[in-house]
Design an enzyme around this catalytic site. Structure first.
Site, mmCIF file in Angstrom:
data_model
loop_
_atom_site.group_PDB
_atom_site.id
_atom_site.type_symbol
_atom_site.label_atom_id
_atom_site.label_comp_id
_atom_site.label_asym_id
_atom_site.label_seq_id
_atom_site.Cartn_x
_atom_site.Cartn_y
_atom_site.Cartn_z
ATOM 1 N N TYR A 1 105.172 19.216 45.579
ATOM 2 C CA TYR A 1 105.569 18.839 45.841
ATOM 3 C C TYR A 1 105.263 18.336 48.029
ATOM 4 C CZ TYR A 1 108.068 14.294 48.397
ATOM 5 O OH TYR A 1 108.243 12.961 48.960
ATOM 6 N N SER B 1 106.195 12.051 53.835
ATOM 7 C CA SER B 1 107.062 12.441 53.709
ATOM 8 C C SER B 1 107.159 13.388 54.454
ATOM 9 C CB SER B 1 107.345 13.574 52.414
ATOM 10 O OG SER B 1 107.999 14.713 52.778
HETATM 11 C C1 8X3 Z 1 111.216 13.730 50.870
HETATM 12 C C2 8X3 Z 1 111.479 14.813 52.049
HETATM 13 O O1 8X3 Z 1 112.825 16.579 52.040
HETATM 14 O O2 8X3 Z 1 112.841 16.186 50.385
HETATM 15 O O3 8X3 Z 1 110.016 13.251 50.713
HETATM 16 O O4 8X3 Z 1 110.870 17.404 50.948
HETATM 17 S S1 8X3 Z 1 112.116 16.339 50.868
#
Ligand code: 8X3
Length: 257
Positions: free
Chosen positions: A152, A139
């Site tokens: 995340y 990501s």
């Molecule tokens: C997803 C990208 O911008 O939501 O992996 O972190 S973001």
């Protein structure tokens, strides 16, 4: 891709979103696709769609955090030419001061340890293929941070570290390591999971954005990287929609009130 055998691609998180789209695309490229994900009904449906389009696919129920199940998956495939580490995702948008460590643990386990388990288990077969490719779907959160995205981002940074380390450690052996880092991709579930099922908040992420990426866009990029000649290792690809120049720089069309 050798013509002597049908090459095999294992795709984790293949039941929806980027995983399902990539499975479709690799089947079109001539791969037999092993669809690995937790939800049996989903991977059975994707396998059926692929077969209906003349492709070859089999569902294999899998939780990537379960090392024994991953070992069993690796034992069950005859060969493995391509592995797509796609399983993972985001849970919660709490700031660090309020975050639940259980969410952070789950994100680390699915995104990082899941990729570790599957890569480790399939590595001997990827090496035996004589021309293996491991793809890590990370990501843009794997190289930047933002408010409410700590857990995340920490997990995606971990996946980024895993991909980079693996590429160095495998140098000299016939396995490429490709990392694809998507930005804003509008899939059925990513945001919904992040917002714990809140459809309104989830939809707001994409509100007014002129063409967020779709899962098929990432599948296209993955397929391109995988089908380069064997000596070409596409190390790291950052893919965003045109309307998202950076994590916080998103152009939104005016919305009717
Ligand atoms: C997803 C990208 O911008 O939501 O992996 O972190 S973001």
């Amino acid at each position: 891709m050798s013509g002597e055998h049908t090459p095999v691609a294992v795709v984790t998180g293949a039941g929806s979103g980027i995983g399902a789209a990539t499975s479709h695309r690799l089947a079109t490229e001539g791969y037999h696709v092993v669809l690995a994900a937790r939800r049996t009904d989903r991977i059975e449906a994707v396998a059926k769609e692929i077969r209906a389009q003349g492709g070859s696919a089999e569902p294999h129920p899998l939780d990537v955090t379960d090392r024994d199940a991953v070992t069993a998956l690796a034992a069950s495939v005859e060969r493995c030419d391509v592995l797509i580490n796609n399983a993972g995702g985001a849970i919660g948008t709490e700031q660090v001061e309020d975050a639940d460590s259980a969410d952070w643990r789950t994100m680390y386990e699915t995104n990082v340890l899941g990729s570790l388990h599957v890569s480790q288990a399939l590595l001997p077969k990827l090496i035996d293929s004589g021309d293996g490719t491991i793809v890590v779907i990370s990501s843009t959160a794997g190289f930047t941070v933002y408010e409410g995205g700590g857990g995340y981002s920490a997990a995606k940074h971990g996946q980024h570290a895993l991909a980079g380390t693996l590429r160095m450690e495998l140098c000299g052996r016939p396995v490429r390591v490709v990392e694809v880092a998507p930005g804003m991709v509008h899939t059925e579930e990513f945001s919904l999971n992040r917002y714990r099922g809140d459809e309104k908040k989830s939809a707001a992420v994409y509100a007014g954005v002129d063409q967020p990426l779709l899962a098929e866009d990432i599948a296209d990029v993955v397929s391109w990287a995988v089908t380069r000649p064997s000596h070409v290792n596409v190390d790291f690809l950052v893919v965003r929609p045109r309307a998202q120049a950076a994590q916080h720089k998103v152009h939104r069309l005016e919305q009717p009130r």
